[in-house]
Design a protein around this motif. Structure first.
Motif, PDB file in Angstrom:
ATOM      1  N   SER A   5      -1.268  51.875 -95.809  1.00  0.00           N
ATOM      2  CA  SER A   5      -1.192  52.741 -96.995  1.00  0.00           C
ATOM      3  C   SER A   5      -0.155  52.214 -97.974  1.00  0.00           C
ATOM      4  O   SER A   5       0.950  51.823 -97.579  1.00  0.00           O
ATOM      5  N   ILE A   6      -0.484  52.266 -99.239  1.00  0.00           N
ATOM      6  CA  ILE A   6       0.423  51.734-100.267  1.00  0.00           C
ATOM      7  C   ILE A   6       1.657  52.622-100.433  1.00  0.00           C
ATOM      8  O   ILE A   6       2.682  52.161-100.925  1.00  0.00           O
ATOM      9  N   VAL A   7       1.582  53.874-100.003  1.00  0.00           N
ATOM     10  CA  VAL A   7       2.712  54.774-100.252  1.00  0.00           C
ATOM     11  C   VAL A   7       3.952  54.374 -99.451  1.00  0.00           C
ATOM     12  O   VAL A   7       5.062  54.777 -99.793  1.00  0.00           O
TER      13      VAL A   7
ATOM     14  N   LEU B 136      -3.436  62.434-114.423  1.00  0.00           N
ATOM     15  CA  LEU B 136      -2.880  63.659-113.845  1.00  0.00           C
ATOM     16  C   LEU B 136      -3.116  63.783-112.342  1.00  0.00           C
ATOM     17  O   LEU B 136      -2.912  64.834-111.761  1.00  0.00           O
ATOM     18  N   GLY B 137      -3.547  62.691-111.715  1.00  0.00           N
ATOM     19  CA  GLY B 137      -3.776  62.720-110.269  1.00  0.00           C
ATOM     20  C   GLY B 137      -5.254  62.916-109.965  1.00  0.00           C
ATOM     21  O   GLY B 137      -6.072  63.123-110.859  1.00  0.00           O
ATOM     22  N   GLY B 138      -5.599  62.813-108.681  1.00  0.00           N
ATOM     23  CA  GLY B 138      -7.000  62.926-108.258  1.00  0.00           C
ATOM     24  C   GLY B 138      -7.071  62.726-106.760  1.00  0.00           C
ATOM     25  O   GLY B 138      -6.110  63.031-106.044  1.00  0.00           O
TER      26      GLY B 138
ATOM     27  N   GLY C  57      -8.415  60.017-103.346  1.00  0.00           N
ATOM     28  CA  GLY C  57      -8.184  58.628-102.933  1.00  0.00           C
ATOM     29  C   GLY C  57      -6.715  58.242-102.950  1.00  0.00           C
ATOM     30  O   GLY C  57      -5.827  59.041-102.607  1.00  0.00           O
ATOM     31  N   VAL C  58      -6.455  57.018-103.357  1.00  0.00           N
ATOM     32  CA  VAL C  58      -5.077  56.512-103.350  1.00  0.00           C
ATOM     33  C   VAL C  58      -4.223  57.263-104.379  1.00  0.00           C
ATOM     34  O   VAL C  58      -3.016  57.468-104.171  1.00  0.00           O
ATOM     35  N   ASP C  59      -4.834  57.703-105.460  1.00  0.00           N
ATOM     36  CA  ASP C  59      -4.121  58.485-106.482  1.00  0.00           C
ATOM     37  C   ASP C  59      -3.544  59.763-105.862  1.00  0.00           C
ATOM     38  O   ASP C  59      -2.353  60.095-106.053  1.00  0.00           O
ATOM     39  N   GLY C  60      -4.375  60.458-105.081  1.00  0.00           N
ATOM     40  CA  GLY C  60      -3.915  61.677-104.418  1.00  0.00           C
ATOM     41  C   GLY C  60      -2.800  61.387-103.423  1.00  0.00           C
ATOM     42  O   GLY C  60      -1.803  62.113-103.354  1.00  0.00           O
ATOM     43  N   ALA C  61      -2.956  60.286-102.674  1.00  0.00           N
ATOM     44  CA  ALA C  61      -1.932  59.928-101.677  1.00  0.00           C
ATOM     45  C   ALA C  61      -0.602  59.610-102.364  1.00  0.00           C
ATOM     46  O   ALA C  61       0.475  60.016-101.901  1.00  0.00           O
ATOM     47  N   ILE C  62      -0.664  58.887-103.485  1.00  0.00           N
ATOM     48  CA  ILE C  62       0.570  58.512-104.203  1.00  0.00           C
ATOM     49  C   ILE C  62       1.233  59.753-104.780  1.00  0.00           C
ATOM     50  O   ILE C  62       2.456  59.944-104.639  1.00  0.00           O
TER      51      ILE C  62
ATOM     52  N   PHE D 129      -0.710  45.983-105.126  1.00  0.00           N
ATOM     53  CA  PHE D 129      -1.915  46.566-105.731  1.00  0.00           C
ATOM     54  C   PHE D 129      -2.736  47.320-104.701  1.00  0.00           C
ATOM     55  O   PHE D 129      -2.985  46.803-103.597  1.00  0.00           O
ATOM     56  N   SER D 130      -3.248  48.480-105.073  1.00  0.00           N
ATOM     57  CA  SER D 130      -4.374  49.054-104.328  1.00  0.00           C
ATOM     58  C   SER D 130      -5.648  48.401-104.868  1.00  0.00           C
ATOM     59  O   SER D 130      -5.638  47.784-105.934  1.00  0.00           O
ATOM     60  N   ALA D 131      -6.744  48.523-104.129  1.00  0.00           N
ATOM     61  CA  ALA D 131      -8.013  47.877-104.519  1.00  0.00           C
ATOM     62  C   ALA D 131      -8.707  48.768-105.565  1.00  0.00           C
ATOM     63  O   ALA D 131      -9.625  49.537-105.270  1.00  0.00           O
ATOM     64  N   ILE D 132      -8.239  48.624-106.805  1.00  0.00           N
ATOM     65  CA  ILE D 132      -8.653  49.482-107.923  1.00  0.00           C
ATOM     66  C   ILE D 132     -10.187  49.520-108.048  1.00  0.00           C
ATOM     67  O   ILE D 132     -10.851  48.473-107.985  1.00  0.00           O
ATOM     68  N   SER D 133     -10.721  50.709-108.217  1.00  0.00           N
ATOM     69  CA  SER D 133     -12.153  50.984-108.489  1.00  0.00           C
ATOM     70  C   SER D 133     -13.084  50.823-107.296  1.00  0.00           C
ATOM     71  O   SER D 133     -14.279  51.096-107.429  1.00  0.00           O
ATOM     72  N   THR D 134     -12.573  50.390-106.139  1.00  0.00           N
ATOM     73  CA  THR D 134     -13.496  50.104-105.023  1.00  0.00           C
ATOM     74  C   THR D 134     -13.781  51.314-104.129  1.00  0.00           C
ATOM     75  O   THR D 134     -14.518  51.192-103.152  1.00  0.00           O
ATOM     76  N   GLY D 135     -13.197  52.468-104.460  1.00  0.00           N
ATOM     77  CA  GLY D 135     -13.452  53.674-103.664  1.00  0.00           C
ATOM     78  C   GLY D 135     -14.415  54.588-104.418  1.00  0.00           C
ATOM     79  O   GLY D 135     -15.588  54.266-104.599  1.00  0.00           O
ATOM     80  N   ILE D 136     -13.887  55.686-104.913  1.00  0.00           N
ATOM     81  CA  ILE D 136     -14.688  56.694-105.627  1.00  0.00           C
ATOM     82  C   ILE D 136     -15.440  56.063-106.804  1.00  0.00           C
ATOM     83  O   ILE D 136     -16.577  56.445-107.100  1.00  0.00           O
ATOM     84  N   TYR D 137     -14.864  55.081-107.464  1.00  0.00           N
ATOM     85  CA  TYR D 137     -15.487  54.472-108.641  1.00  0.00           C
ATOM     86  C   TYR D 137     -16.545  53.418-108.308  1.00  0.00           C
ATOM     87  O   TYR D 137     -17.187  52.877-109.206  1.00  0.00           O
ATOM     88  N   GLY D 138     -16.742  53.096-107.007  1.00  0.00           N
ATOM     89  CA  GLY D 138     -17.934  52.378-106.561  1.00  0.00           C
ATOM     90  C   GLY D 138     -18.055  50.902-106.894  1.00  0.00           C
ATOM     91  O   GLY D 138     -19.140  50.328-106.785  1.00  0.00           O
TER      92      GLY D 138
HETATM   93  N1  AR6 Z   1      -3.226  53.209 -99.736  1.00  0.00           N
HETATM   94  C1  AR6 Z   1      -3.894  52.119-100.185  1.00  0.00           C
HETATM   95  N2  AR6 Z   1      -5.192  52.149-100.550  1.00  0.00           N
HETATM   96  C2  AR6 Z   1      -5.835  53.341-100.430  1.00  0.00           C
HETATM   97  C3  AR6 Z   1      -5.215  54.516 -99.983  1.00  0.00           C
HETATM   98  C4  AR6 Z   1      -3.840  54.416 -99.623  1.00  0.00           C
HETATM   99  N3  AR6 Z   1      -3.145  55.476 -99.184  1.00  0.00           N
HETATM  100  N4  AR6 Z   1      -6.149  55.524 -99.994  1.00  0.00           N
HETATM  101  C5  AR6 Z   1      -7.310  54.979-100.425  1.00  0.00           C
HETATM  102  N5  AR6 Z   1      -7.117  53.654-100.690  1.00  0.00           N
HETATM  103  P1  AR6 Z   1      -9.955  55.201-104.846  1.00  0.00           P
HETATM  104  P2  AR6 Z   1     -11.028  54.322-107.454  1.00  0.00           P
HETATM  105  C6  AR6 Z   1      -8.071  52.645-101.181  1.00  0.00           C
HETATM  106  O1  AR6 Z   1     -11.146  56.041-104.586  1.00  0.00           O
HETATM  107  O2  AR6 Z   1     -12.248  53.805-106.792  1.00  0.00           O
HETATM  108  C7  AR6 Z   1      -9.242  59.154-107.861  1.00  0.00           C
HETATM  109  O3  AR6 Z   1      -9.671  60.483-107.787  1.00  0.00           O
HETATM  110  C8  AR6 Z   1      -9.530  52.928-101.022  1.00  0.00           C
HETATM  111  O4  AR6 Z   1      -9.945  52.582 -99.700  1.00  0.00           O
HETATM  112  O5  AR6 Z   1      -8.625  55.749-104.523  1.00  0.00           O
HETATM  113  O6  AR6 Z   1     -10.336  53.461-108.464  1.00  0.00           O
HETATM  114  C9  AR6 Z   1      -8.651  58.825-109.230  1.00  0.00           C
HETATM  115  O7  AR6 Z   1      -7.933  59.921-109.783  1.00  0.00           O
HETATM  116  C10 AR6 Z   1     -10.141  51.977-102.039  1.00  0.00           C
HETATM  117  O8  AR6 Z   1     -10.243  50.659-101.481  1.00  0.00           O
HETATM  118  O9  AR6 Z   1      -9.868  54.765-106.421  1.00  0.00           O
HETATM  119  C11 AR6 Z   1      -9.877  58.492-110.022  1.00  0.00           C
HETATM  120  O10 AR6 Z   1     -10.512  59.662-110.522  1.00  0.00           O
HETATM  121  C12 AR6 Z   1      -9.076  51.933-103.140  1.00  0.00           C
HETATM  122  O11 AR6 Z   1      -7.919  52.554-102.586  1.00  0.00           O
HETATM  123  C13 AR6 Z   1     -10.768  57.811-109.021  1.00  0.00           C
HETATM  124  O12 AR6 Z   1     -10.394  58.320-107.749  1.00  0.00           O
HETATM  125  C14 AR6 Z   1      -9.456  52.655-104.407  1.00  0.00           C
HETATM  126  O13 AR6 Z   1     -10.171  53.819-104.087  1.00  0.00           O
HETATM  127  C15 AR6 Z   1     -10.514  56.327-109.004  1.00  0.00           C
HETATM  128  O14 AR6 Z   1     -11.428  55.707-108.130  1.00  0.00           O
END
Ligand code: AR6
Length: 212
Positions: free
Chosen positions: A43-45, A61-63, A65-70, A147-156
């Motif tokens: 985890s990046i935190v 303002l948060g969300g 995935g990683v945004d919520g964790a941070i 860096f977290s892996a930007i866009s590879t989670g919720i953003y697909g």
């Molecule tokens: N530490 C590191 N990486 C993580 C963690 C963590 N604690 N948790 C998840 N990841 P995502 P996005 C990885 O969905 O696709 C939010 O709601 C995860 O496995 O967090 O850019 C924002 O507010 C994936 O590889 O971000 C936006 O609305 C990566 O982080 C939206 O999601 C990114 O996944 C952004 O979507």
């Protein structure tokens, strides 16, 4: 909590055969640049580089995935500071303090939503996120950035494609005029799909030197 000296860099990953060289890399070998790159699973935190990069959205303002964790690890002060920034466009980034996190700064990058944009537009925006985040780290005297892996989670965004954008943009920055302002770039990989994507793509952008 892992700090840069404890996170191995590419030369030791090549030496341990955890990365496999490819016959036709896209960049020439650079031992000094390879020594600035780390892959870290977790985890990046809990990473204590000078700056960490969040995968945020345009509201900042948060969300989830990683945004919520941070945001939950940083505490409510981070959201108050973010609210004063009045959002951020897709493909760019803004910087804040780190509040209760072990790093010093948080860079909030707004990646493209791959479900909504065409591939070319998404790629340009993702490139912008990495470029602007590296510039912000350098401008703010943050010599190490994770860096977290930007866009590879919720953003697909497909993991393999996103890894190439992340690594290519970083290789160009470190080989460019401001590259000497950064000592370490850590790619934090949370899911095994990202670990595999980076293992496959790293040798294309950061090939080993003959002597490694
Ligand atoms: N530490 C590191 N990486 C993580 C963690 C963590 N604690 N948790 C998840 N990841 P995502 P996005 C990885 O969905 O696709 C939010 O709601 C995860 O496995 O967090 O850019 C924002 O507010 C994936 O590889 O971000 C936006 O609305 C990566 O982080 C939206 O999601 C990114 O996944 C952004 O979507």
């Amino acid at each position: 909590m892992p700090s840069p000296p404890q996170i191995p860099t590419l030369p030791s990953l090549y030496a341990a055969a955890r990365l496999t060289p490819v016959p036709r890399p896209l960049f020439p070998p650079s031992p000094s640049i390879n020594a600035k790159i780390s892959l870290h699973q977790g985890s990046i935190v809990s990473v204590s580089t000078a700056a960490i990069v969040n995968a945020a959205n345009t509201s900042l303002l948060g969300g989830g995935g990683v945004d919520g964790a941070i945001h939950s690890a940083a505490g409510p002060g981070l959201q108050r500071e973010c609210a004063a920034l009045h959002g951020c466009p897709t493909g760019s980034a803004k910087i804040t303090g780190a509040h209760n996190l072990p790093c010093q700064k948080v860079i909030h990058a707004v990646g493209p939503n791959y479900h909504r944009l065409g591939h070319a537009e998404a790629e340009e925006a993702l490139r912008g996120c990495y470029r602007r985040s590296l510039e912000l780290a350098a401008e703010n005297a943050c010599r190490s950035v994770a860096f977290s892996a930007i866009s590879t989670g919720i953003y697909g965004y497909p993991a393999a494609e996103a890894a190439k954008v992340a690594l290519g943009t970083t290789r160009e920055f470190l080989g460019g005029p401001d590259g000497a302002k950064l000592d370490r770039v850590v790619f934090v990989l949370f899911e095994s799909k990202d670990v595999e994507a980076y293992r496959d793509a790293v040798p294309l952008f950061f090939p080993p030197a003959e002597t490694q």
